[in-house]
Enzyme design. Structure first.
Site, mmCIF file in Angstrom:
data_model
loop_
_atom_site.group_PDB
_atom_site.id
_atom_site.type_symbol
_atom_site.label_atom_id
_atom_site.label_comp_id
_atom_site.label_asym_id
_atom_site.label_seq_id
_atom_site.Cartn_x
_atom_site.Cartn_y
_atom_site.Cartn_z
ATOM 1 N N GLU A 68 36.535 19.696 -49.960
ATOM 2 C CA GLU A 68 35.986 19.088 -51.178
ATOM 3 C C GLU A 68 35.936 20.074 -52.332
ATOM 4 O O GLU A 68 35.693 21.266 -52.126
ATOM 5 C CB GLU A 68 34.553 18.602 -50.887
ATOM 6 C CG GLU A 68 34.509 17.514 -49.849
ATOM 7 C CD GLU A 68 33.134 17.295 -49.223
ATOM 8 O OE1 GLU A 68 32.814 16.149 -48.904
ATOM 9 O OE2 GLU A 68 32.386 18.282 -49.040
ATOM 10 N N ASP A 239 26.993 13.341 -44.490
ATOM 11 C CA ASP A 239 27.370 13.752 -45.854
ATOM 12 C C ASP A 239 28.830 13.443 -46.171
ATOM 13 O O ASP A 239 29.438 14.091 -47.015
ATOM 14 C CB ASP A 239 27.091 15.261 -46.041
ATOM 15 C CG ASP A 239 27.844 16.127 -45.048
ATOM 16 O OD1 ASP A 239 28.543 15.582 -44.179
ATOM 17 O OD2 ASP A 239 27.726 17.363 -45.142
HETATM 18 N N1 LIG Z 1 23.729 17.992 -47.284
HETATM 19 C C1 LIG Z 1 24.178 19.177 -47.577
HETATM 20 O O1 LIG Z 1 24.018 19.666 -48.675
HETATM 21 C C2 LIG Z 1 24.866 19.975 -46.500
HETATM 22 C C3 LIG Z 1 25.140 21.331 -46.701
HETATM 23 C C4 LIG Z 1 25.689 22.063 -45.660
HETATM 24 C C5 LIG Z 1 25.999 21.422 -44.456
HETATM 25 N N2 LIG Z 1 25.766 20.095 -44.327
HETATM 26 C C6 LIG Z 1 26.045 19.382 -43.076
HETATM 27 O O2 LIG Z 1 25.079 19.823 -42.127
HETATM 28 C C7 LIG Z 1 25.624 19.708 -40.830
HETATM 29 C C8 LIG Z 1 25.373 20.979 -40.043
HETATM 30 O O3 LIG Z 1 26.093 22.040 -40.598
HETATM 31 P P1 LIG Z 1 26.188 23.425 -39.814
HETATM 32 O O4 LIG Z 1 26.874 24.369 -40.729
HETATM 33 O O5 LIG Z 1 24.843 23.792 -39.277
HETATM 34 O O6 LIG Z 1 27.137 22.993 -38.602
HETATM 35 P P2 LIG Z 1 27.240 23.659 -37.155
HETATM 36 O O7 LIG Z 1 28.497 23.131 -36.570
HETATM 37 O O8 LIG Z 1 27.049 25.120 -37.235
HETATM 38 O O9 LIG Z 1 25.985 23.050 -36.369
HETATM 39 C C9 LIG Z 1 25.870 21.697 -36.052
HETATM 40 C C10 LIG Z 1 25.037 21.545 -34.790
HETATM 41 O O10 LIG Z 1 24.812 20.147 -34.565
HETATM 42 C C11 LIG Z 1 24.813 19.961 -33.155
HETATM 43 N N3 LIG Z 1 24.987 18.533 -32.848
HETATM 44 C C12 LIG Z 1 26.108 17.782 -32.966
HETATM 45 N N4 LIG Z 1 25.853 16.507 -32.585
HETATM 46 C C13 LIG Z 1 24.551 16.478 -32.232
HETATM 47 C C14 LIG Z 1 23.699 15.434 -31.755
HETATM 48 N N5 LIG Z 1 24.125 14.180 -31.566
HETATM 49 N N6 LIG Z 1 22.398 15.731 -31.493
HETATM 50 C C15 LIG Z 1 21.928 17.008 -31.669
HETATM 51 N N7 LIG Z 1 22.698 18.022 -32.100
HETATM 52 C C16 LIG Z 1 23.995 17.762 -32.395
HETATM 53 C C17 LIG Z 1 25.941 20.863 -32.674
HETATM 54 O O11 LIG Z 1 25.852 21.118 -31.289
HETATM 55 C C18 LIG Z 1 25.710 22.096 -33.536
HETATM 56 O O12 LIG Z 1 24.895 23.044 -32.927
HETATM 57 C C19 LIG Z 1 27.108 19.389 -41.006
HETATM 58 O O13 LIG Z 1 27.283 18.001 -40.753
HETATM 59 C C20 LIG Z 1 27.390 19.713 -42.443
HETATM 60 O O14 LIG Z 1 28.425 18.937 -42.997
HETATM 61 C C21 LIG Z 1 25.204 19.354 -45.327
#
Ligand SMILES: NC(=O)c1ccc[n+]([C@@H]2O[C@H](COP(=O)([O-])OP(=O)(O)OC[C@H]3O[C@@H](n4cnc5c(N)ncnc54)[C@H](O)[C@@H]3O)[C@@H](O)[C@H]2O)c1
Length: 373
Positions: A68, A239
């Site tokens: 993005e 998101d």
């Molecule tokens: N809204 C925002 O501004 C924003 C900003 C950054 C990241 N994000 C989103 O936040 C999320 C997390 O990002 P990250 O960098 O920590 O990713 P990451 O991959 O480091 O961590 C994600 C975690 O979620 C766990 N997970 C997956 N499915 C699950 C479920 N059903 N139940 C419980 N745990 C589960 C995984 O095992 C992993 O540990 C991503 O989806 C990312 O796109 C959003």
């Protein structure tokens, strides 16, 4: 060789903040203080909402994830962020979310700063979540369920501790190793966490629920029966189109708050709801134009997707912190010219093209040549 080109000795440099540099800057100021000051920076920019030229981000989707671009500008500064979201990247030893960005001068288009934004995104996302929760969670909230214990989770925990006083974290992740990592990192910051069997157990008795999972699917991390009156839900991981965390019933029982409605309708958990499902933009609450939480039993949701304005604020914050700490790394990104219309003159002097020896791969020729027509 470059002596005739005085322009090359003139310095025009773009500030550069590498990931390592940003990490040392955060350590120098302290992560908790960075989160608090960044939240203040984001709040002051959200309060100037009309000052910004805003648009929903531009997304390129693939089977594995999304890339993005997020542009935004006020009258002085233009910013953009490049960011990806690839939930299976960990299998390749790569982060789910990686980012960098630019701050530029609107009046001239000059790029002022190129910065890492992977760490910075984690800070700004957590700071925005805590800022929203300060407006929307019940006063006196102490316990937060933290579901999804990956890269963003420590930043979320510390922001909620610092800005709201949350000191009881209930942790759950489908990957126990992620929860073990979070628990150890929380302990290193003096914070207490309890490992839970599942998301339902984590949510029981919580004042705030943060969902920050990564899965490229319509996941249902929270269902209506897991939610009690008065809870605040900070939904961070839904998101992207086709990537959600909340059952629609959770949304229909709640007052929903968003960053930028036009973008959240496409990307947020509310993509599951009708186009006229009521939402309130965060800036309206910050400015007192619309109410936040109205009573102790209302359920509130911050349907966070991440908006360019937060990155604008975060880039400003990092630029100012670098200034404060005397960090002076720079990039020679743009040619500095004595005569701006003589870009050609920036090239090293050269022999006619026909005499030019073939450059060997990996080696620049040791003599410089004028480009011949
Ligand atoms: N809204 C925002 O501004 C924003 C900003 C950054 C990241 N994000 C989103 O936040 C999320 C997390 O990002 P990250 O960098 O920590 O990713 P990451 O991959 O480091 O961590 C994600 C975690 O979620 C766990 N997970 C997956 N499915 C699950 C479920 N059903 N139940 C419980 N745990 C589960 C995984 O095992 C992993 O540990 C991503 O989806 C990312 O796109 C959003």
């Amino acid at each position: 060789m470059y002596a005739a080109h005085t322009s090359l000795t003139r310095s025009f440099e773009t500030r550069f903040l590498s990931a390592q540099r940003v990490a040392t800057m955060i350590a120098a100021k302290g992560l908790a203080a960075c989160l608090a000051d960044m939240a203040a920076c984001i709040e002051s920019d959200f309060r100037r909402w009309e000052a910004f030229d805003k648009c929903a981000r531009v997304a390129s989707h693939s089977a594995q994830g999304v890339i993005e671009l997020m542009p935004i500008a006020d009258q002085q500064l233009y910013a953009f962020k490049y960011v990806n979201g690839h939930p299976l990247n960990h299998r390749l030893g790569l982060s789910t979310v990686m980012a960098f960005g630019v701050l530029a001068d609107v009046a001239t288009g000059t790029p002022l700063l190129v910065s890492e934004l992977t760490l910075t995104t984690a800070l700004r996302t957590a700071a925005t979540s805590a800022l929203a929760a300060r407006l929307l969670a019940r006063p006196g909230s102490r316990r937060m369920a933290l579901i999804g214990n990956g890269a963003q989770s420590e930043f979320q925990a510390l922001a909620f501790h610092r800005l709201l006083g949350i000191d009881d974290f209930r942790l759950y992740d489908v990957d126990p190793a992620a929860t073990g990592k979070l628990l150890a990192n929380l302990a290193s910051m003096g914070l207490r966490g309890t490992v839970c069997r599942d998301a339902r157990e984590a949510c029981t008795g919580a004042d705030i629920i943060t969902t920050v999972t990564a899965d490229k699917t319509r996941a249902t991390i929270l269902t209506g029966d897991m939610i009690a009156p008065g809870m605040h839900i900070n939904a961070v991981g839904g998101d992207c189109p086709g990537k959600t965390e909340l059952h629609p019933e959770v949304l229909s029982r709640s007052q929903v708050f968003v960053e930028f409605e036009a973008q959240t309708r496409i990307e947020g958990d509310i993509q599951q709801m009708s186009a006229d499902f009521p939402v309130t933009e965060l800036w309206q609450v910050l400015r007192g134009a619309r109410p936040g939480r109205r009573n102790a039993s209302e359920i509130t949701v911050f349907d966070s997707v991440g908006f360019a304005l937060e990155d604008f604020s975060a880039l400003r914050f990092m630029r100012d912190l670098a200034e404060e700490l005397g960090v002076a790394d720079s990039l020679s990104l743009i040619p500095a010219l004595d005569d701006p219309r003589n870009l050609f003159g920036y090239l090293p002097a050269a022999e006619p093209l026909r005499d030019r020896p073939a450059a060997r791969p990996g080696h620049l020729p040791d003599t410089q040549y004028r480009v011949a027509m």
